[in-house]
Design a protein around this motif. Structure first.
Motif, short mmCIF file in Angstrom:
data_model
loop_
_atom_site.label_atom_id
_atom_site.label_comp_id
_atom_site.label_asym_id
_atom_site.label_seq_id
_atom_site.Cartn_x
_atom_site.Cartn_y
_atom_site.Cartn_z
N VAL A 312 1.02 -1.50 -0.33
CA VAL A 312 -0.31 0.24 0.24
C VAL A 312 0.64 1.37 -0.18
CG1 VAL A 312 -1.95 1.72 1.69
CG2 VAL A 312 -2.10 -1.21 0.91
N GLU A 313 1.79 1.15 0.91
CA GLU A 313 2.81 2.67 1.38
C GLU A 313 3.68 3.04 -0.11
OE1 GLU A 313 5.31 2.91 4.20
OE2 GLU A 313 3.91 2.61 5.59
N ALA A 314 4.33 0.96 -0.71
CA ALA A 314 5.26 1.79 -2.33
C ALA A 314 3.58 2.28 -3.18
CB ALA A 314 5.85 0.40 -2.41
N THR A 315 2.70 1.83 -3.46
CA THR A 315 1.46 2.24 -4.99
C THR A 315 1.71 3.42 -4.07
OG1 THR A 315 0.42 -0.37 -4.45
CG2 THR A 315 0.32 1.57 -5.46
N GLU A 316 0.81 3.39 -3.61
CA GLU A 316 0.74 5.48 -3.11
C GLU A 316 2.14 6.46 -3.57
OE1 GLU A 316 0.37 5.74 1.47
OE2 GLU A 316 -0.20 8.40 1.15
N GLU A 317 3.01 5.86 -2.91
CA GLU A 317 4.69 6.92 -3.32
C GLU A 317 4.87 6.88 -4.34
OE1 GLU A 317 8.12 6.42 -1.08
OE2 GLU A 317 8.81 8.15 -2.13
N ALA A 318 4.24 5.92 -5.24
CA ALA A 318 4.87 5.40 -6.90
C ALA A 318 3.65 6.78 -7.82
CB ALA A 318 4.65 3.94 -6.75
N ILE A 319 3.25 6.31 -7.33
CA ILE A 319 1.78 7.62 -7.90
C ILE A 319 2.39 8.91 -8.20
CG2 ILE A 319 -0.57 7.71 -7.54
CD1 ILE A 319 -1.33 5.55 -6.93
N TYR A 320 2.69 9.60 -6.48
CA TYR A 320 2.83 10.62 -6.04
C TYR A 320 3.98 10.41 -7.18
CZ TYR A 320 0.55 10.57 -1.68
OH TYR A 320 -0.63 10.33 -0.75
N ASN A 321 5.20 9.36 -6.99
CA ASN A 321 6.34 9.88 -8.20
C ASN A 321 5.63 10.21 -9.68
OD1 ASN A 321 8.54 10.41 -6.19
ND2 ASN A 321 8.40 7.63 -6.11
N SER A 322 4.80 9.83 -10.02
CA SER A 322 4.78 9.96 -11.42
C SER A 322 3.88 11.68 -11.77
CB SER A 322 3.13 8.85 -11.72
OG SER A 322 1.73 9.03 -11.18
N LEU A 323 3.45 12.09 -10.88
CA LEU A 323 2.67 13.34 -10.92
C LEU A 323 4.25 14.27 -9.85
CD1 LEU A 323 -0.48 12.63 -9.00
CD2 LEU A 323 0.03 13.43 -10.56
N PHE A 324 5.01 13.89 -9.54
CA PHE A 324 6.23 14.82 -9.34
C PHE A 324 6.89 15.08 -10.76
CE2 PHE A 324 5.93 16.73 -5.33
CZ PHE A 324 4.95 16.20 -4.13
N MET A 325 7.11 14.16 -11.12
CA MET A 325 8.21 13.42 -12.53
C MET A 325 7.69 14.22 -13.28
SD MET A 325 11.20 13.32 -10.53
CE MET A 325 12.70 12.44 -12.02
N ALA A 326 6.54 14.62 -13.85
CA ALA A 326 5.57 14.67 -15.09
C ALA A 326 5.86 15.92 -15.61
CB ALA A 326 4.86 14.25 -15.47
N THR A 327 6.08 15.69 -17.17
CA THR A 327 6.41 17.56 -17.55
C THR A 327 4.97 17.92 -18.44
OG1 THR A 327 7.17 16.82 -18.88
CG2 THR A 327 8.31 17.52 -16.88
N ASP A 328 4.78 19.18 -18.06
CA ASP A 328 3.65 19.75 -19.40
C ASP A 328 3.80 19.29 -20.58
OD1 ASP A 328 3.20 21.84 -17.27
OD2 ASP A 328 3.95 23.39 -18.49
N THR A 329 2.77 18.45 -21.11
CA THR A 329 2.67 17.90 -22.53
C THR A 329 1.86 18.66 -23.13
OG1 THR A 329 3.82 15.89 -20.84
CG2 THR A 329 2.81 15.50 -23.97
N LYS A 330 2.15 18.72 -24.38
CA LYS A 330 2.03 18.98 -25.05
C LYS A 330 1.41 18.38 -26.76
CE LYS A 330 -0.17 22.99 -28.86
NZ LYS A 330 1.00 23.96 -29.71
N GLY A 331 0.02 17.13 -27.36
CA GLY A 331 0.27 16.55 -28.47
C GLY A 331 -1.12 16.36 -28.95
N TYR A 332 -1.46 15.58 -29.25
CA TYR A 332 -2.74 15.90 -30.12
C TYR A 332 -4.32 16.39 -30.23
CZ TYR A 332 -5.75 12.39 -32.74
OH TYR A 332 -7.25 12.14 -33.57
N HIS A 333 -3.97 17.04 -31.65
CA HIS A 333 -5.36 17.89 -31.71
C HIS A 333 -4.78 19.13 -30.95
CE1 HIS A 333 -9.42 16.02 -33.06
NE2 HIS A 333 -8.45 15.38 -34.50
N GLY A 334 -3.86 19.66 -30.33
CA GLY A 334 -2.82 20.34 -29.86
C GLY A 334 -3.56 20.15 -28.34
N ASN A 335 -3.70 19.08 -27.76
CA ASN A 335 -4.33 19.30 -26.19
C ASN A 335 -3.01 19.46 -25.50
OD1 ASN A 335 -6.83 18.64 -27.45
ND2 ASN A 335 -6.60 16.80 -26.96
N THR A 336 -3.67 20.16 -24.62
CA THR A 336 -2.31 20.27 -23.21
C THR A 336 -2.46 19.61 -21.72
OG1 THR A 336 -1.34 22.56 -25.01
CG2 THR A 336 -0.81 22.32 -22.94
N VAL A 337 -1.87 19.08 -21.44
CA VAL A 337 -1.67 18.93 -19.88
C VAL A 337 -0.83 19.17 -19.05
CG1 VAL A 337 -1.96 16.72 -18.47
CG2 VAL A 337 -3.13 16.28 -21.10
N LYS A 338 -1.01 20.19 -17.94
CA LYS A 338 0.27 20.46 -17.63
C LYS A 338 0.09 19.64 -16.57
CE LYS A 338 -0.96 24.84 -18.76
NZ LYS A 338 1.64 25.76 -18.36
#
Lengths: 361, 361, 361, 361
Positions: A312-338
């Motif tokens: 449980v602890e490792a899964t929770e932290e893995a999810i946090y890491n996925s968020l902390f390490m991601a960067t703004d991305t622009k892609g298909y149809h000009g869609n952007t996610v911050k």
């Protein structure tokens, strides 16, 4: 920087050396990121359960389906036989079959597998169709092979990489994250490592702090559309000597981490957990059997609880890491996610006393 | 006072009128508390799915087994036939068969059931053997009947009552708790009500605040024994027109609330969720069938997500209520379990910003 | 006389010494037949997995639910923990809880269990309400204790005895039946034993011969009512060293024997298979643990096939034995059920070449 | 000639017009047989649940896994959402992902699906690696498309065709088989149609006659190797208005036909049943929803029994048809598999009284 680098320390158990799934001995991770032009934002991530020929030395394994609205491949055989015989690959939804075929390619080509005529390729997926031209199925067999060939132990790249290139988590850019926990000697000194591909929504809480609501980005928020659907793949490795039955129980507990981070496993979120044990004596031989009954180590039910906490602890932290390490991305149809606004988030974590909880008793 | 009375407002959805499972129209709750001498601290709680003859008008239902280390009775028939045909009773582990037999008594005696020769009694249980002389099996058929006869709609008694008389939750006195959520008209205006019997351990967090650690009472705490085992029963009612399949999906989501409150579903915690729909058109007739094909309303998969959120929030709050409403209890062998120190907890909740989150966007 | 005494030899594998579940070393069977006045025709049958304290030395076990329209008790814990910790009892539907409580009594009273406060009683049932005053629940705790105390190895009484006293199978009197198969040394020399409580309908075929149709007694026969509902309990013992996972696979195959005898598992037939392994090294200790990891033998998936064949053959023959050994029974409301007319059946078996198939290659 | 043309009439229910899965209104079957050079003996068979856009109008569906040693694709989503949204394709084991990708192609290309970004392709498979160069994965996207485009109602080609081109059943050449049953007006006049891809071993019995043993071709036969492994795919269509839950129960019963024909579902036999309902009011709309609650017809549990009988009978006969219609095949590595010697078999069926059982009462 990863979550822990900001003082975000969830739970009470220590991590392994890399705070990654690769802390489980022999596990290797490889990514191929597929970025092309304006519209292609996808990739593949592979998890190698050990460094040998996986088909010839299968690993005990199990699956828990938190929400089966997904296209994972290979699950029924894992359940029936209690093992995995290929690398596990993660990719985008519509690419799952092509990647599975590439996993078959790889397996057929391995030395020693010349006579193999049945392969249960294991592939997980989430839908990156907002940022990626998913209908184009741009992950190729070559991409898969590259991910396998580059798979390594040690630190794992996170965020917008491999199968996490185009995913969205809790209204922010998601991606790949990983973490681990290490039990003390009295609990067997086992390691549990988790790798996630995050692509789901909800009402984000981080170590208890109501981040999604503070940032006005959550499911049912009235003025802004927040997509709760998506999916999450959770891959769990451990060196504990677990039967397939107890691996399934371990996988089931990883679902609890969803609750912690504010997911409610929405209808459209295909959430799967796959767990395997790397314990060397538990390998299931294919060709070189010398006997039909193996003597194997088996951890008692009663000693599972520390492992349940660890996953449980490792899964929770893995999810946090996925968020902390991601960067703004622009892609298909000009869609952007911050990306999640990390500085602001850290402030909020401070406000809610969610940092440095390792100082708590 | 209940959790909400202290400003502890978890989640974003409004509650029903009573913030109880009885907000689902027709659902009634009855308790018999069995307190005798120094050693008997137990009881029975019954959930009546509707006010009529339940055997003659069965309700669609489903079960999710979060952890099957438990003695719940009646589960396989619920899964197979997708319905429940008796009141649901909760009690202590070793009393489950006696209570099931009392539920059969009740059903056989109901007017109209004179020819009934098969009854699937539904009973859940948790282990109150620390505070209660559980080997004595002190809950009688009379106690069950009293609980049924006294079942009522409206506000529900919580804490150390009925099946919650002798239970322990997160190192403090647990018991019965309940809560509900009501969806807006755009989500169908459905109500989801939850009742829990809490008896498990872990590392308590309340609305994100690390209460267990602050109070030095948690699993693996080094200087003090904290028992993580136990069990939790979760009963879920809704008036939404759900198939047994979607009721199972609803029940599965309630497991996520465990993550939120800090449980990891330890090996010894038998955690079961039972969900049913009270929608009048979904009643399954026994004797008075006039046709073999019924026309029934069925909510689409795509519209399940708000209900999923509702069940997670209501389960979480029901657990909190069981803690806030319980009181110090001394029982078997002089064993004593203290209630959660509410004042201190409220202070801590304040410190961690966990109160009055209804003010958040 | 048993089926085999008439030359009815189904399948290709040899039986064990007694052609009974007791051919699996250590397994004991006890019956209490409850016959009172005109209306009480019921009883209880217990299966003792080994001769020691079962709670202290649990056996690996699994359940397959062929049709969950039944009231079996104890299944979820078997599935979760992969073991059984009590004798298995079979009885009538409405008596299941009383019998479960008696199994708890027995377990609490066993020497060494003085501190036990959680018991997962395992009880199966079928509905004998046509011949028995089932609403009266006439099987008592004393009856259960008598069955346990009289349990023995060696030949097993069949037909209208114990839990088979009032059951109906394929339009004839059913009851208890048993059979076994013994694998050759190349397949591990394992024994598979099966005991059934038969109480279901269909279109009876015996070793391929269309007996039900020849005798004008079958489901949907136009001029005579034949009740397809009922239920079948199948208990499977083996000395093969099987994991809970492979025991479940073994149990699942027993369902195939239903096809062979002409059942289609009607809506009302609650069909459950429970399998356990008696292998001494697989016992799961309760109190006297000396370590958390046990070294255990585990049969490979690839070597399961002969056991699968064995369980199908033994289940089929056990069902035949229940029919051949049953006798005409009159009971509740003057209802009468005739035994299968054995002489006529043997003639028909001859006509269809169904006898002495051991002479086939 | 088909089984019935020889007077082999199993069971008591009448067939539909074509005695094929296509007797269920709207169901269409298409085959592409892939025969190339000496070594390629494979193909693909598609089942179209209805004649419209399947993604836009999904059908209720369910899966039963008799033995999960197989690579079927799409199962978890069927289980979770209770529906199928693509044609079902059958092929060889290693080709499953390529065929799944082709099913995605087809779905994305359908008019009205321009914005679809998630597709749950459903593919079943069995292993034809003895007669076919299975490692070459010779079934292409074009082959799949041809099968879809040529799909038709009416009579269905059987034996060595499509996905049955290279399969082996009970030691003889297997292949595709189909059959149907039609209930009388009192049972609702529903039709159940079954199509099988047979590729498994055992001890063949045909309508009760011990054909495998008479022909010296069976599992464990001492002088000749008989491969019990393989797999069987069973596709079930019905026009009865069944919930996903009751479709799963229907699928589970098809497993019983395995018992009838002498299979024991060996370790290596991946046996899957997929059932769907074609009832027009049960279609699940994708884009054109006008409401979140649909009023749907739902057949009561109590009325399932005739359908259960129908699916067992039709599955059994479909397996026989696959054997009667197959022809000698030579393929990969010069391996040859003979068809079942039909004339001899018919003689044996006569000897055992297995023909013309429609004359029985």
């Amino acid at each position: 920087k990863r979550a822990r680098d900001y003082g975000l320390i969830n739970g009470i158990l220590p991590t392994g050396q890399w705070n990654a799934i690769t802390d489980v001995n022999g596990v290797k991770i490889g990514h191929t990121t597929v970025l092309k032009g304006d519209s292609i934002r996808t990739g593949v991530t592979v998890i190698m359960p050990h460094t040998g020929n996986i088909f010839q030395e299968k690993v005990p394994a199990a699956v828990f389906v938190g929400n089966g609205f997904g296209k994972s491949i290979g699950t029924t055989q894992i359940v029936e036989l209690g093992n995995i015989e290929t690398p596990i690959a993660l990719t985008n939804t519509l690419n799952a079959p092509i990647v599975a075929n590439a996993i078959i390619d790889y397996t057929l080509q391995q030395k020693g597998n010349e006579e193999v005529r049945s392969v249960n390729a294991v592939v997980g997926e989430t839908n990156d169709g907002y940022l990626n031209d998913i209908r184009g199925r741009h992950v190729t067999a070559t991409d898969v092979r590259k991910a396998i060939d580059s798979a390594a132990s040690g630190p794992v790249a996170e965020g917008c990489i491999g199968a996490g290139t185009g995913t969205i988590c809790m209204g922010f850019k998601g991606g790949i994250g990983t973490s681990s926990r290490k039990l003390g000697p009295q609990q067997g000194a086992y390691t549990v490592g988790v790798l996630v591909q995050t692509n789901f929504g909800g009402i984000l809480t981080i170590n208890g702090a109501p981040i999604g609501r503070e940032l006005n980005n959550y499911y049912m928020q009235k003025t802004k559309r927040h997509e709760a659907d998506g999916s999450c793949m959770i891959i769990i490795a451990t060196d504990a000597p677990l039967s397939a039955r107890n691996l399934e129980r371990l996988a089931r507990r990883s679902f609890l981490a969803f609750g912690k981070v504010g997911s409610f496993s929405s209808n459209g979120s295909g959430d799967y957990s796959i767990a395997f044990s790397t314990h060397p004596q538990l390998r299931i031989p294919f060709s070189k059997k010398d006997k039909s009954v193996r003597e194997i180590p088996d951890l008692e039910n009663d000693d599972m609880s520390p492992l349940f906490l660890a996953v449980v602890e490792a899964t929770e932290e893995a999810i946090y890491n996925s968020l902390f390490m991601a960067t703004d991305t622009k892609g298909y149809h000009g869609n952007t996610v911050k990306a999640m606004p990390v500085e602001k988030v850290v402030e909020l974590l401070k406000k809610y006393g969610a940092l440095n909880q390792d100082k708590l008793p």
